[in-house]
Structure formats: C-alpha cells, structure tokens
Motif scaffolding. Structure first.
Motif, PDB file in Angstrom:
ATOM      1  N   GLY A  24      19.023   3.382  22.185  1.00 49.29           N
ATOM      2  CA  GLY A  24      18.263   2.322  21.557  1.00 49.29           C
ATOM      3  C   GLY A  24      17.461   2.671  20.398  1.00 49.29           C
ATOM      4  N   HIS A  25      17.879   3.687  19.639  1.00 51.61           N
ATOM      5  CA  HIS A  25      17.313   3.825  18.507  1.00 51.61           C
ATOM      6  C   HIS A  25      18.038   3.109  17.425  1.00 51.61           C
ATOM      7  N   LEU A  26      17.310   2.648  16.278  1.00 50.49           N
ATOM      8  CA  LEU A  26      17.859   2.163  15.121  1.00 50.49           C
ATOM      9  C   LEU A  26      18.752   2.874  14.354  1.00 50.49           C
ATOM     10  N   GLU A  27      19.957   2.411  14.111  1.00 52.35           N
ATOM     11  CA  GLU A  27      20.930   3.264  13.076  1.00 52.35           C
ATOM     12  C   GLU A  27      20.548   2.776  11.746  1.00 52.35           C
ATOM     13  N   ARG A  28      19.473   3.576  11.337  1.00 57.43           N
ATOM     14  CA  ARG A  28      19.050   3.186   9.954  1.00 57.43           C
ATOM     15  C   ARG A  28      19.804   3.363   8.806  1.00 57.43           C
ATOM     16  N   GLY A  29      20.798   4.108   8.919  1.00 54.94           N
ATOM     17  CA  GLY A  29      21.701   4.315   7.901  1.00 54.94           C
ATOM     18  C   GLY A  29      22.707   3.302   7.390  1.00 54.94           C
ATOM     19  N   LYS A  30      22.874   2.623   8.282  1.00 51.61           N
ATOM     20  CA  LYS A  30      23.838   1.360   8.088  1.00 51.61           C
ATOM     21  C   LYS A  30      23.258   0.296   7.543  1.00 51.61           C
ATOM     22  N   THR A  31      21.720  -0.039   7.200  1.00 50.10           N
ATOM     23  CA  THR A  31      20.988  -0.914   6.681  1.00 50.10           C
ATOM     24  C   THR A  31      20.434  -0.327   5.685  1.00 50.10           C
ATOM     25  N   PRO A  32      20.186  -1.228   4.492  1.00 50.15           N
ATOM     26  CA  PRO A  32      19.508  -0.761   3.297  1.00 50.15           C
ATOM     27  C   PRO A  32      18.021  -0.740   3.883  1.00 50.15           C
ATOM     28  N   THR A  33      16.903   0.259   3.327  1.00 49.21           N
ATOM     29  CA  THR A  33      15.644   0.226   3.880  1.00 49.21           C
ATOM     30  C   THR A  33      14.645  -0.156   2.733  1.00 49.21           C
ATOM     31  N   VAL A  34      13.624  -0.990   3.246  1.00 46.15           N
ATOM     32  CA  VAL A  34      12.723  -1.521   2.210  1.00 46.15           C
ATOM     33  C   VAL A  34      11.210  -1.142   2.869  1.00 46.15           C
ATOM     34  N   MET A  35      10.367  -1.346   2.097  1.00 45.01           N
ATOM     35  CA  MET A  35       8.883  -1.025   2.560  1.00 45.01           C
ATOM     36  C   MET A  35       8.372  -2.231   3.257  1.00 45.01           C
ATOM     37  N   ASN A  36       7.680  -1.838   4.511  1.00 44.64           N
ATOM     38  CA  ASN A  36       7.355  -2.704   5.555  1.00 44.64           C
ATOM     39  C   ASN A  36       6.510  -3.797   4.958  1.00 44.64           C
ATOM     40  N   PRO A  37       6.942  -5.186   5.149  1.00 40.50           N
ATOM     41  CA  PRO A  37       6.164  -6.339   4.541  1.00 40.50           C
ATOM     42  C   PRO A  37       4.574  -6.038   4.779  1.00 40.50           C
ATOM     43  N   ASN A  38       4.190  -5.870   5.947  1.00 41.11           N
ATOM     44  CA  ASN A  38       2.599  -6.052   6.065  1.00 41.11           C
ATOM     45  C   ASN A  38       2.269  -4.866   5.449  1.00 41.11           C
ATOM     46  N   ASP A  39       2.875  -3.751   5.304  1.00 34.58           N
ATOM     47  CA  ASP A  39       2.155  -2.888   4.549  1.00 34.58           C
ATOM     48  C   ASP A  39       1.685  -3.014   3.131  1.00 34.58           C
ATOM     49  N   LYS A  40       2.080  -4.112   2.621  1.00 34.42           N
ATOM     50  CA  LYS A  40       1.619  -4.381   1.051  1.00 34.42           C
ATOM     51  C   LYS A  40       0.307  -5.080   1.394  1.00 34.42           C
ATOM     52  N   HIS A  41       0.065  -6.008   2.273  1.00 28.12           N
ATOM     53  CA  HIS A  41      -1.353  -6.501   2.578  1.00 28.12           C
ATOM     54  C   HIS A  41      -2.313  -5.165   2.351  1.00 28.12           C
ATOM     55  N   ALA A  42      -1.942  -4.126   3.427  1.00 26.92           N
ATOM     56  CA  ALA A  42      -2.817  -2.956   3.060  1.00 26.92           C
ATOM     57  C   ALA A  42      -3.219  -2.207   1.888  1.00 26.92           C
ATOM     58  N   LEU A  43      -1.810  -2.507   1.001  1.00 27.25           N
ATOM     59  CA  LEU A  43      -1.864  -1.869  -0.393  1.00 27.25           C
ATOM     60  C   LEU A  43      -2.950  -2.858  -1.206  1.00 27.25           C
ATOM     61  N   ARG A  44      -2.666  -4.196  -0.964  1.00 26.53           N
ATOM     62  CA  ARG A  44      -3.618  -4.782  -1.943  1.00 26.53           C
ATOM     63  C   ARG A  44      -5.084  -4.953  -1.329  1.00 26.53           C
ATOM     64  N   ALA A  45      -5.382  -4.501  -0.321  1.00 26.24           N
ATOM     65  CA  ALA A  45      -6.586  -4.413   0.118  1.00 26.24           C
ATOM     66  C   ALA A  45      -7.326  -3.125  -0.580  1.00 26.24           C
ATOM     67  N   ALA A  46      -6.308  -2.113  -0.543  1.00 21.44           N
ATOM     68  CA  ALA A  46      -6.828  -0.741  -1.101  1.00 21.44           C
ATOM     69  C   ALA A  46      -7.034  -0.891  -2.812  1.00 21.44           C
ATOM     70  N   LEU A  47      -6.000  -1.685  -3.479  1.00 22.70           N
ATOM     71  CA  LEU A  47      -6.074  -2.009  -4.575  1.00 22.70           C
ATOM     72  C   LEU A  47      -7.388  -2.719  -4.968  1.00 22.70           C
ATOM     73  N   GLN A  48      -7.812  -3.685  -4.313  1.00 23.70           N
ATOM     74  CA  GLN A  48      -8.969  -4.546  -4.472  1.00 23.70           C
ATOM     75  C   GLN A  48     -10.274  -3.649  -4.346  1.00 23.70           C
ATOM     76  N   THR A  49     -10.251  -2.601  -3.304  1.00 28.44           N
ATOM     77  CA  THR A  49     -11.158  -1.728  -3.414  1.00 28.44           C
ATOM     78  C   THR A  49     -11.333  -0.977  -4.514  1.00 28.44           C
ATOM     79  N   LYS A  50     -10.134  -0.350  -5.050  1.00 33.02           N
ATOM     80  CA  LYS A  50     -10.368   0.500  -6.195  1.00 33.02           C
ATOM     81  C   LYS A  50     -10.879  -0.469  -7.538  1.00 33.02           C
ATOM     82  N   VAL A  51     -10.336  -1.756  -7.743  1.00 31.67           N
ATOM     83  CA  VAL A  51     -10.747  -2.368  -8.803  1.00 31.67           C
ATOM     84  C   VAL A  51     -12.235  -2.499  -9.061  1.00 31.67           C
ATOM     85  N   ARG A  52     -12.838  -2.927  -7.669  1.00 35.34           N
ATOM     86  CA  ARG A  52     -14.180  -3.124  -7.466  1.00 35.34           C
ATOM     87  C   ARG A  52     -15.240  -1.670  -7.535  1.00 35.34           C
ATOM     88  N   HIS A  53     -14.479  -0.849  -7.054  1.00 35.93           N
ATOM     89  CA  HIS A  53     -15.450   0.641  -6.747  1.00 35.93           C
ATOM     90  C   HIS A  53     -14.942   1.745  -7.406  1.00 35.93           C
TER      91      HIS A  53
END
Length: 302
Positions: A24-53
């Motif tokens: 039941g484990h994903l065979e990741r080597g058979k499919t290209p890997t990308v950054m998890n889309p929801n993690d980019k929302h977390a990065l945007r929140a961090a960037l907003q924090t850096k810009v402001r503070h």
C-alpha cells in the motif's frame, strides 16, 4: 523573527497513473514529484510575516535526495532564505507519526529555534492533515524546544511588535463562521487554503517585490548545484542531515517507527483519454447560435 515552513514532495498527478506496491505504499519513483500545493499557502503566510516584520524563512522537508528539487521549487515559486532536507534510507516509508518525530528533531537541530512553524493544511497524496499537528505535539514533548500553541485553518494573520500573534480562522473549516484569536510567540500555524496574503502598504508591496526577485536568483543558483558538476550540499543555503547527524533511533523512524498499517488503497480515478468535442468556427453564425442555445440554460443573470 525566524519562520520555518514544512513541506513535502507529492506525486504530480498530472503526469500519469500513481502506482502502489503490495504493502500500500506509493511507488514514488514512477511519477514525477512536485511540492505539495497546500504547502505554498504556508510559504505565502511566512513571506507575509517576513515582509511585515523582517527575519528569515527556512524551508524544511524530509525525503530522498531528489527532494532538493522540491525545495528549489518552493524557493523559486514563493520564497525561502535557506533550505533543509532530512534524508536517509532509514527514514523511508514513514507514516505521519514517524515523519513528525523526524521533522521535530530537524527543528531541534537548527541553529536558532523558530518563532513560528508553518505547515500545509494537508498533502495531496495522504490527505490526512496529521503531520503538522503531530509535529507540534512532538515539539511540545521535546525538552530542547519551546512548547507552542497550535492554530489551524488560518485565513488571516499578523504579528504585533510585542510578539502577539493575531489570527482569523475558519471554525471547523466552515467558511461561514470565522473566529479571531491571539496568542504569544512561539506558535505553530496551519494556514487554510482560503488564506490570502495582504500587502496594503506601498512599502510592503515594494519589499515583497524585492524579496521575490532575490529568492528567484537564489533558486536559479541552487539549480546549478543540482546538476552533475556540483554537489547540492556545497550551496551555502542548503543543509542536508541524515539519521546519524540527527541522532535518531532507527526504531522510531521510517517504516520501523510507523504504527500505521494500510488496509487498502482506493485508486485515483483517471480522466477519460478521449472526449467528444465539436469544433465550431467563430465565423459560423449558425454553429455559434447552436452553441449559445445549448449553453443558455447554464447562464447566470440576464
């Protein structure tokens, strides 16, 4: 202020069928890997924090050496000052619990303890939403890290000069009910996919533009180290730690430390390879009239 964003590589479901092994484990080597889309929302929140503070943003992931490209994607597409990868065969096939134990240890080994840890809402492959909250629990039981409150479903965020975090969050994911709360740093924050960064001041918009240009330059430079002629670990802003460097007990990480047993996997439906389509030339008045007539029941308004 030091913000750390947790990220994960997930299969790019646009590039083909995702396959699983007999356990039941994903065979990741058979499919290209990308950054998890929801993690980019977390990065945007961090960037907003850096810009402001001010401060810096670190991007951290656990996975094979190839995940360096996932970290580069996050740096290029959103923002990161430096990158951390926890990578070792001993860490492979980990469930969310073993992953959280490993990630919390990686946070412990950073030069400075983060003021805010951001994580994505959930991953596109597991869909559990466990890793962020579990990592925070592991932080809370770690004697070398400071306990921190967990705020989930965050849709708006700011930090006062005195270190007070003010956040708006959806109540149980309900977009019609929003609560406002505050807590003190350090904190663990999980932005909701509804999170949208805001830059109302001109100085913030200019700073955001400057930071984005700088991080794209760093990402392009890191890309040179991902080639055959250079080692990624020679890139000043990239750190990779293995199991021994993190002093992790092999019995508590990877497959050995994963109590989850996969009883079954439902395949992701694949879109039909062929779809019926009717081509209509824009100059064909009769054909276009038929199209408008067919679409009219679905139109909204006058």
């Amino acid at each position: 202020m030091h913000s750390v964003v947790l990220t994960k590589g997930v299969p790019d479901f646009r590039e083909g069928v995702v396959e699983f092994d007999e356990d039941g484990h994903l065979e990741r080597g058979k499919t290209p890997t990308v950054m998890n889309p929801n993690d980019k929302h977390a990065l945007r929140a961090a960037l907003q924090t850096k810009v402001r503070h001010g401060g810096k943003i670190s991007l951290l992931s656990m996975g094979p050496p190839g995940y360096a490209e996932v970290l580069q994607e996050g740096m290029r597409d959103v923002y990161a000052d430096d990158l951390y990868l926890l990578s070792d065969r001993e860490m492979g096939a980990a469930d969310t619990w073993a992953t959280s134990m490993t990630v919390a240890t990686g946070l412990e080994h950073m030069e400075t303890e983060p003021d805010i840890v951001f994580s994505g809402f959930k991953t596109a492959d597991g869909e559990t939403g466990h890793t962020g909250p579990q990592t925070n629990w592991c932080i809370d039981i770690n004697e070398n890290l400071t306990d921190r409150p967990l705020i989930t479903h965050v849709i708006a965020l700011d930090v006062d000069d005195d270190g007070t975090v003010r956040a708006k969050r959806l109540v149980e994911g309900d977009v019609s009910e929003i609560e406002t709360l505050e807590t003190e740093l350090p904190a663990f924050i999980v932005p909701d996919p509804e999170f949208e960064p805001t830059y109302r001041k001109a100085e913030h918009r200019l700073r955001h533009k400057q930071f984005r240009a700088e991080t794209r330059e760093r990402a392009a430079e890191f890309g040179e180290y991902l080639g055959a002629d250079k080692e990624p670990t020679d890139f000043e802003q990239f750190t990779m730690w293995n199991q021994k460097e993190l002093n992790l007990d092999p019995d508590f990480i990877g497959l050995s430390g994963s109590p989850t047993i996969v009883s079954g996997v439902d395949p992701i439906p694949k879109a039909p390879s062929e779809r019926e389509a009717q081509l209509v030339d824009a100059d064909d008045d009769e054909g276009m009239a038929d199209v408008f007539e067919e679409m009219q029941p679905y139109a909204v308004g006058d």
